[in-house]
Enzyme design. Structure first.
Site, PDB file in Angstrom:
ATOM      1  N   TYR A   1     -34.116 -12.620  28.976  1.00 14.79           N
ATOM      2  CA  TYR A   1     -32.757 -12.361  29.459  1.00 14.79           C
ATOM      3  C   TYR A   1     -32.596 -10.907  29.887  1.00 14.79           C
ATOM      4  O   TYR A   1     -31.971 -10.601  30.914  1.00 14.79           O
ATOM      5  CB  TYR A   1     -31.740 -12.663  28.360  1.00 14.79           C
TER       6      TYR A   1
ATOM      7  N   ASP B   1     -23.424 -15.705  19.631  1.00 16.37           N
ATOM      8  CA  ASP B   1     -24.294 -15.904  20.785  1.00 16.37           C
ATOM      9  C   ASP B   1     -25.568 -15.109  20.562  1.00 16.37           C
ATOM     10  O   ASP B   1     -25.546 -14.038  19.942  1.00 16.37           O
ATOM     11  CB  ASP B   1     -23.608 -15.441  22.067  1.00 16.37           C
TER      12      ASP B   1
ATOM     13  N   ARG C   1     -25.116 -26.054  18.761  1.00 21.34           N
ATOM     14  CA  ARG C   1     -23.900 -25.891  19.574  1.00 21.34           C
ATOM     15  C   ARG C   1     -22.804 -26.859  19.137  1.00 21.34           C
ATOM     16  O   ARG C   1     -21.991 -27.294  19.954  1.00 21.34           O
ATOM     17  CB  ARG C   1     -24.194 -26.074  21.058  1.00 21.34           C
TER      18      ARG C   1
ATOM     19  N   ARG D   1     -18.072 -26.376  23.761  1.00 18.69           N
ATOM     20  CA  ARG D   1     -17.201 -26.827  24.851  1.00 18.69           C
ATOM     21  C   ARG D   1     -16.936 -28.316  24.885  1.00 18.69           C
ATOM     22  O   ARG D   1     -16.023 -28.754  25.593  1.00 18.69           O
ATOM     23  CB  ARG D   1     -17.817 -26.400  26.190  1.00 18.69           C
TER      24      ARG D   1
ATOM     25  N   ARG E   1     -10.469 -21.195  23.984  1.00 22.45           N
ATOM     26  CA  ARG E   1     -11.038 -20.436  25.103  1.00 22.45           C
ATOM     27  C   ARG E   1     -10.060 -20.223  26.247  1.00 22.45           C
ATOM     28  O   ARG E   1     -10.252 -19.300  27.056  1.00 22.45           O
ATOM     29  CB  ARG E   1     -12.297 -21.151  25.606  1.00 22.45           C
TER      30      ARG E   1
END
Length: 365
Positions: A160, A82, A31, A35, A44
Site C-alpha cells: 500500500y 483499519d 469485516r 457496510r 457512516r
C-alpha cells in the site's frame, strides 16, 4: 492491567489451542462490523471513515453492532479499525476515497523516500485511540464474547505504501523487491517493529486475541514469500510473545491470516510462532489439516460469495466445511470463518442463517 467483566464465552480461545476439543466450532467473520449492516451505514452517513476509527465511542459502537444483531450466534467481536493506521502512524497520509477505497496521495517512490517515515513510532501517541476503543469495547461487551485486535502485516502494508492504494499488478511494490531487496527488507522490518508495539498495546488495552492480516500474500511467489514475508511473521510473533512474557501476560492466542499462501501451510504451522492459521477458500480443508499436522489450529475457509447463493447453498457449504474440519466427529482446533472478509452486498439475514448453520453442523458428536 485494567479489570474487565468476567468472560462468559471462551470458546474461540479454547479452539485456538491446537488439538483441544470444543463442544462446537466458534464462529466470527472478517469485516463483520461493516457496510453490509444498515446500522453501520447510518453511522457512516455522518462520519468519515477514519473519524470513526479515531473516535473510541464510534469505533466501539460499530464493533458492537453485529454482536447485538446476532446475539448468541457470534463467538467473538473484532475491534473496528483499519490496517492502514500503521502507515499513518509512520508518517504517510491515507484517505478513504468512497469510490476507490484507500488512497495514499504521496506513496514511497524509491528508497530515498524512506527518510520521510518516522524514525521511531510512539504507538501510544499515534495509535492510542485504538487502545482506548479496545478498552471501552471490552467494558461494553460485558464479557459476552472475547474481543479480537488486529494489524496489517508488513508486506501488505508495504505494498500500500508504495502503490499508493490497491493494485491489480503490484508492479511498483514488486519492483522494490527485485530492484531494492535490501531496502525492502529494511522497510518490512521497520513495519514489523511497529506491528509488535501495536499488537502488544492492543493486548494490554484488553484484546483477548490478535490477528495479523497479510491480505496480499498470494501476490508473492513461494520463493519471494519465504524471503520477504514469512520472516516478518516470525519476528512479530516472537517479539509479541517476549513482550507479553515480560509483562506476565498469558494465554493470548495469535492468529495469522496470510491469504493465498497455501503453499506455505506446513512451514507456517511448524515455524511461524502463531497459534492459528487462517485459510482462504482455495485449499481443501482435509489437505490443510494434513499440512498443519495438528501443530496449529485452523480458521476459515468458506468462500465469502456463498452468502449470495441462497440459504440452501449456505447450509450445504457450512455442512460440508464442518464435516471436513472435524476429527473423529469432534470439533477440534477449528474456528469457523469465511476465507476473506464479508462483502457489502450481503443480506444480513443470510449471514444470520450462516451462523445458525454453523451452530447446527459443527457440534461435536
Amino acid at each position: 492491567m485494567v479489570e474487565f467483566p468476567e468472560l462468559q464465552n471462551d470458546l474461540i480461545i479454547r479452539a485456538a489451542r491446537a488439538g483441544e476439543e470444543t463442544e462446537r466450532a466458534p464462529v466470527w467473520v472478517m469485516r463483520q462490523a461493516g457496510r453490509y449492516l444498515p446500522e453501520f451505514r447510518e453511522v457512516r452517513k455522518e462520519n468519515e471513515f477514519f473519524h470513526v476509527c479515531r473516535t473510541p465511542k464510534l469505533a466501539c459502537e460499530v464493533t458492537l453492532q453485529p454482536i447485538r444483531r446476532y446475539a448468541g450466534l457470534l463467538d467473538a467481536a473484532i475491534i473496528f479499525s483499519d490496517i492502514l493506521v500503521i502507515p499513518q502512524a509512520m508518517g504517510l497520509e491515507v484517505i478513504m476515497d468512497p469510490g476507490h477505497g484507500p488512497v495514499l496521495p504521496q506513496p514511497l517512490v524509491d528508497p530515498s523516500h524512506l527518510s520521510r517515515l518516522a524514525s521511531h513510532v510512539d504507538v501510544a501517541k499515534e495509535l492510542g485511540y485504538v487502545f482506548d476503543a479496545i478498552t471501552l469495547t471490552r467494558h461494553e461487551l460485558k464479557g459476552q464474547v472475547p474481543l479480537i485486535g488486529f494489524s496489517g502485516a508488513p508486506w501488505t502494508l508495504m505494498a500500500y505504501m508504495i502503490e499508493g492504494g490497491g493494485s491489480k499488478t503490484f508492479t511498483k511494490a514488486k519492483t522494490w523487491l527485485f530492484k531494492y531487496p535490501t531496502e525492502s527488507k529494511d522497510l518490512l522490518h521497520r513495519i514489523a517493529d511497529v506491528c509488535v508495539d501495536y499488537l502488544v498495546g492492543q493486548i494490554k488495552a484488553g484484546a483477548q486475541l490478535v490477528q495479523l492480516f497479510d491480505t496480499w500474500a498470494a501476490e508473492l511467489s513461494p520463493r519471494d514469500f519465504a524471503e520477504f514475508a514469512a520472516p516478518t511473521y516470525q519476528s512479530i510473533a516472537s517479539g509479541v510473545r517476549a513482550r507479553l512474557a515480560a509483562a506476565n501476560i498469558k494465554d493470548v492466542p495469535l492468529l495469522l491470516f496470510a491469504k493465498g499462501a497455501n503453499h506455505a501451510i506446513a512451514t507456517l504451522a511448524s515455524s511461524s510462532g502463531w497459534d492459528v492459521l487462517g485459510l482462504d477458500w482455495l485449499v481443501d480443508p482435509v489437505v490443510a489439516r494434513e499440512l498443519a499436522n495438528g501443530k496449529v489450529a485452523l480458521q476459515g475457509n468458506v468462500d465469502p460469495n456463498v452468502l449470495y447463493g441462497g440459504r440452501d447453498a449456505i447450509e450445504r457449504e457450512v455442512k460440508r466445511t464442518a464435516e471436513a474440519f472435524k476429527v473423529g466427529g469432534k470439533s477440534t482446533g477449528h474456528i469457523f470463518n469465511l476465507g476473506h472478509g464479508i462483502t457489502p452486498g450481503v443480506d444480513p439475514e443470510d449471514l444470520r442463517w450462516f451462523f445458525e448453520c454453523v451452530h447446527k453442523y459443527t457440534k461435536s458428536s
